[in-house]
Design a protein around this motif. Structure first.
Motif, short mmCIF file in Angstrom:
data_model
loop_
_atom_site.label_atom_id
_atom_site.label_comp_id
_atom_site.label_asym_id
_atom_site.label_seq_id
_atom_site.Cartn_x
_atom_site.Cartn_y
_atom_site.Cartn_z
N TRP A 31 0.83 -1.19 0.00
CA TRP A 31 0.00 0.00 0.00
C TRP A 31 0.86 1.25 0.00
O TRP A 31 2.04 1.20 0.36
N ARG A 32 0.24 2.37 -0.41
CA ARG A 32 0.91 3.66 -0.32
C ARG A 32 -0.13 4.77 -0.27
O ARG A 32 -1.21 4.67 -0.83
N VAL A 33 0.24 5.83 0.45
CA VAL A 33 -0.55 7.05 0.51
C VAL A 33 0.31 8.14 -0.10
O VAL A 33 1.50 8.26 0.23
N SER A 34 -0.28 8.92 -1.01
CA SER A 34 0.48 9.97 -1.67
C SER A 34 -0.43 11.17 -1.94
O SER A 34 -1.65 11.07 -1.89
N LEU A 35 0.21 12.28 -2.24
CA LEU A 35 -0.48 13.49 -2.66
C LEU A 35 -0.06 13.77 -4.09
O LEU A 35 1.14 13.91 -4.36
#
Length: 174
Positions: A31-35
């Motif tokens: 998983w990854r969270v990015s802007l």
């Protein structure tokens, strides 16, 4: 625990030149969270066998054109779709910034929930990040303003009047 300004993270330009991504948190392959800062219309990158949850956090929204439909991404409204889906991003009202969660549903469950109004949001052990979309909030002795984030929050969050918080959670598949 300190607030994080995701815009202070290093930008990674896209191959198609349509924007940049700032990596916030993640586990490679899971998983990854990015802007993402989307400045031009164009095709989205494919993420085979992944799920995506996109939430517009700045700008008037965008349209995701697929072969069969047009998905409307609005400010503060999480939009879930397959990373296998070919998408062309359109910007009818100009550039946007999107908070993105991309995850492998075979390995983890992912969720992005919006919390609004004056209230207390309890800590969730599965929460990996919190983005304050608008307003102000407090978590223990830490004050947050719009555009700031907390990673791995362990204390309740007190939202101020007209505040909106986006909570990203990841849990392992059994």
């Amino acid at each position: 625990m300190r607030p994080l300004d995701p815009h202070a993270l290093p930008p990674v330009p896209w191959k198609n030149g349509g924007g940049v991504t700032r990596e916030i948190a993640g586990v490679p392959g899971r998983w990854r969270v990015s802007l993402a800062e989307v400045s031009a219309e164009g095709p989205f990158s494919l993420f085979p066998r992944q799920m995506r949850i996109l939430t517009v956090v700045h700008g008037s929204g965008m349209e995701l054109h697929t072969e069969e439909q047009v998905l409307k991404a609005r400010s503060g409204a999480p939009l879930s779709f397959s990373g296998d889906l070919p998408v062309i991003g359109k910007l009818p009202n100009g550039p946007v910034h999107n908070l993105n969660l991309i995850f492998d549903p075979r390995q983890v469950s992912g969720a992005l929930a919006a919390h609004a109004g004056t209230r207390t949001v309890p800590a969730d052990p599965d929460e990996v990040s919190l983005y304050l979309l608008q307003g102000t909030a407090r978590c223990e002795n830490v004050s947050l303003s719009a555009g700031q984030m907390l990673l791995k929050r362990k204390m309740p969050l007190d939202l101020g009047l007209e505040a909106v918080a986006l909570c990203v959670s990841i849990s392992r598949r059994s």
